[in-house]
Design an enzyme around this catalytic site. Sequence first.
Site, short mmCIF file in Angstrom:
data_model
loop_
_atom_site.label_atom_id
_atom_site.label_comp_id
_atom_site.label_asym_id
_atom_site.label_seq_id
_atom_site.Cartn_x
_atom_site.Cartn_y
_atom_site.Cartn_z
N SER A 112 -33.18 22.22 94.79
CA SER A 112 -33.82 22.08 96.10
C SER A 112 -33.25 23.10 97.07
CB SER A 112 -33.60 20.67 96.66
OG SER A 112 -34.07 20.59 98.00
N TYR A 128 -27.49 14.09 97.92
CA TYR A 128 -28.68 14.75 97.37
C TYR A 128 -28.41 16.24 97.14
CZ TYR A 128 -33.47 16.58 97.18
OH TYR A 128 -34.63 17.24 96.81
#
Length: 244
Positions: A112, A128
């Site tokens: 990401s 995350y």
Amino acid sequence: MAQDGSGFDPSVADGVVSEIAAAGGTAVACYENLQDASACARVVEFAVARFGRLDALVHNAGLVVFACLEETGPAVWDRMVAIGVDAPFHLARAAVPHMRRQGYGRIVLTTSGRAMRVEDCVPGLIAYSAAKMAQVGLMVGLAAELHDTGIRVNAISPVAATRVLRRPAPELLPDLVAPGVAFLASSACAISGAVLNAAGGRFSAAWWNRSAALDLGPTPASPEEIAVRWQQITGSAPPAPVPR
């Protein structure tokens, strides 16, 4: 499965299988929880038993939990690590022996942009970001280890309006990301160690890079000298001669 990762609904996977079959393709669903290492091995064995070989592995399982540092307790951290770090490792560990025997394979991990630049991250994504960046490290390690085989390992960094996206963005269709994943998972992809950024039909590639080295001489530099030379070290200012 709910947005927070709780629950279990096999109809989601079954629906995708039905869509693929309706389009003339072949697909089967495997209902395993990738937080379990043995389940990752069963997914690979299921695919090999069903199709006779394993040409591509795509790890796209993900979970977004917003929690600040103080709120990220062991349960949240362990779950994020299990899904984002342990699962791709165990899947790759189970898949690579099959790919080695075939002399061919493609592995695609999912990272990401949130994890790669402070400017693109937001508060609450510590776990995350750590899990997503770990997949870049896993990609690099696998690519280096498998460089002399027919196995290529890369990563996709997608932005798409899926259930994990918390803002309305109808223009960010998952369909516009899928071709990038399909390319990385295909024989047309001959490279390893790249991150393909994909969002709204726009694609770019990313590799880790570094600035040219600034020689501060054969004796240890002081922290103050490094501070003064910081712009030159980062490549944001032209190098100047080092005083002797």
